[in-house]
Write a protein that holds these residues in place. Structure first.
Motif, mmCIF file in Angstrom:
data_model
loop_
_atom_site.group_PDB
_atom_site.id
_atom_site.type_symbol
_atom_site.label_atom_id
_atom_site.label_comp_id
_atom_site.label_asym_id
_atom_site.label_seq_id
_atom_site.Cartn_x
_atom_site.Cartn_y
_atom_site.Cartn_z
ATOM 1 N N LEU A 56 -12.012 -6.870 -16.508
ATOM 2 C CA LEU A 56 -11.720 -8.276 -16.775
ATOM 3 C C LEU A 56 -12.839 -8.885 -17.610
ATOM 4 O O LEU A 56 -14.012 -8.714 -17.287
ATOM 5 C CB LEU A 56 -11.646 -9.080 -15.474
ATOM 6 N N GLY A 57 -12.455 -9.587 -18.662
ATOM 7 C CA GLY A 57 -13.392 -10.409 -19.397
ATOM 8 C C GLY A 57 -13.228 -11.824 -18.884
ATOM 9 O O GLY A 57 -12.103 -12.338 -18.837
ATOM 10 N N ILE A 58 -14.312 -12.449 -18.466
ATOM 11 C CA ILE A 58 -14.238 -13.804 -17.919
ATOM 12 C C ILE A 58 -15.156 -14.716 -18.716
ATOM 13 O O ILE A 58 -16.344 -14.427 -18.883
ATOM 14 C CB ILE A 58 -14.619 -13.846 -16.431
ATOM 15 N N LYS A 59 -14.573 -15.811 -19.183
ATOM 16 C CA LYS A 59 -15.343 -16.847 -19.879
ATOM 17 C C LYS A 59 -15.421 -18.040 -18.944
ATOM 18 O O LYS A 59 -14.404 -18.509 -18.439
ATOM 19 C CB LYS A 59 -14.649 -17.238 -21.175
ATOM 20 N N LEU A 60 -16.638 -18.492 -18.686
ATOM 21 C CA LEU A 60 -16.815 -19.656 -17.831
ATOM 22 C C LEU A 60 -16.479 -20.917 -18.623
ATOM 23 O O LEU A 60 -16.725 -20.988 -19.821
ATOM 24 C CB LEU A 60 -18.244 -19.719 -17.297
ATOM 25 N N VAL A 61 -15.909 -21.905 -17.925
ATOM 26 C CA VAL A 61 -15.496 -23.149 -18.571
ATOM 27 C C VAL A 61 -16.710 -23.893 -19.104
ATOM 28 O O VAL A 61 -16.828 -24.173 -20.286
ATOM 29 C CB VAL A 61 -14.696 -24.044 -17.596
ATOM 30 N N ASP A 94 -18.252 -14.190 -21.075
ATOM 31 C CA ASP A 94 -19.554 -14.293 -20.419
ATOM 32 C C ASP A 94 -19.804 -13.137 -19.451
ATOM 33 O O ASP A 94 -20.943 -12.725 -19.246
ATOM 34 C CB ASP A 94 -19.660 -15.621 -19.649
ATOM 35 N N TYR A 95 -18.724 -12.648 -18.839
ATOM 36 C CA TYR A 95 -18.837 -11.583 -17.847
ATOM 37 C C TYR A 95 -17.765 -10.532 -18.057
ATOM 38 O O TYR A 95 -16.665 -10.831 -18.520
ATOM 39 C CB TYR A 95 -18.696 -12.133 -16.412
ATOM 40 N N ARG A 96 -18.114 -9.297 -17.689
ATOM 41 C CA ARG A 96 -17.147 -8.209 -17.643
ATOM 42 C C ARG A 96 -17.188 -7.669 -16.220
ATOM 43 O O ARG A 96 -18.258 -7.338 -15.695
ATOM 44 C CB ARG A 96 -17.495 -7.111 -18.638
ATOM 45 N N LEU A 97 -16.011 -7.624 -15.599
ATOM 46 C CA LEU A 97 -15.891 -7.128 -14.229
ATOM 47 C C LEU A 97 -15.059 -5.864 -14.210
ATOM 48 O O LEU A 97 -14.098 -5.737 -14.963
ATOM 49 C CB LEU A 97 -15.203 -8.160 -13.334
ATOM 50 N N ARG A 112 -4.952 -1.636 -5.191
ATOM 51 C CA ARG A 112 -4.016 -0.582 -4.764
ATOM 52 C C ARG A 112 -2.929 -0.343 -5.797
ATOM 53 O O ARG A 112 -2.553 0.776 -6.064
ATOM 54 C CB ARG A 112 -3.420 -0.956 -3.419
ATOM 55 N N ASP A 113 -2.431 -1.423 -6.386
ATOM 56 C CA ASP A 113 -1.396 -1.345 -7.416
ATOM 57 C C ASP A 113 -1.427 -2.656 -8.202
ATOM 58 O O ASP A 113 -2.272 -3.513 -7.945
ATOM 59 C CB ASP A 113 -0.011 -1.086 -6.803
ATOM 60 N N ILE A 114 -0.525 -2.815 -9.152
ATOM 61 C CA ILE A 114 -0.520 -4.024 -9.980
ATOM 62 C C ILE A 114 -0.270 -5.278 -9.144
ATOM 63 O O ILE A 114 -0.897 -6.316 -9.361
ATOM 64 C CB ILE A 114 0.511 -3.908 -11.130
ATOM 65 N N ALA A 142 -7.488 -9.276 -19.135
ATOM 66 C CA ALA A 142 -7.424 -8.075 -18.311
ATOM 67 C C ALA A 142 -7.063 -6.867 -19.162
ATOM 68 O O ALA A 142 -6.182 -6.942 -20.015
ATOM 69 C CB ALA A 142 -6.383 -8.249 -17.203
ATOM 70 N N ASN A 143 -7.764 -5.763 -18.920
ATOM 71 C CA ASN A 143 -7.482 -4.485 -19.563
ATOM 72 C C ASN A 143 -7.351 -3.435 -18.473
ATOM 73 O O ASN A 143 -8.334 -3.119 -17.790
ATOM 74 C CB ASN A 143 -8.598 -4.085 -20.528
#
Length: 152
Positions: free
Chosen positions: A70-75, A106-109, A114-116, A138-139
């Protein structure tokens, strides 16, 4: 930075491949005595080159069949401190890694589920409710090949 000779580099490659090998088994592979091998491993630990040992778990066998980056950009970074976000996101058990990065996000998680449907639940109920979360990308990992680090 510590100077590593070819034996040190070979030793690190062997330990990256299988960290459970004994000093005597490693010594046989590298044509060293067990005490000499142990001294090298000890020096690499004490210098911080070897930071620890970790288990490499098979997530699928544990029931986690989906891995998502996940790439997350903070507001707004001003209202929510980075430390508050990092602390909150690190408390979510499905989040395997939290990386503060430079770029579009800003972040990569790294998140396991378990599934989608389980991932969607984690995303909606846990991740999207964190303080300051704005854009999310999301990737889903389709396949993964493990490569060892840069031990030239």
């Amino acid at each position: 930075m510590i100077d590593l000779d070819t034996i040190d580099r070979s030793l690190l490659r062997e330990l990256c491949r299988d960290a459970t090998q004994s000093a005597s088994a490693l010594g046989r592979k590298l044509d060293l005595s067990q005490p000499a091998t142990w001294r090298r491993i000890k020096r690499l630990r004490e210098s911080g080159v070897i930071k620890g040992q970790r288990l490499d778990l098979d997530r699928e066998k544990l029931g986690f069949g989906v891995t998502v980056f996940l790439g997350i950009k903070l507001v707004t970074k001003g209202r929510v401190s980075l430390e508050d976000f990092e602390r909150a996101v690190s408390a979510i058990p499905e989040v395997q890694t939290v990386e503060h990065i430079l770029g579009l996000y800003d972040y990569r998680l790294r998140v396991v589920a378990r599934d989608i449907a389980d991932f969607e639940r984690v995303l909606r109920r846990r991740l999207m409710t964190l303080p300051g979360v704005g854009d999310v990308e999301a990737n889903v990992i389709l396949s993964e090949e493990r490569r060892t680090g840069p031990i030239g």
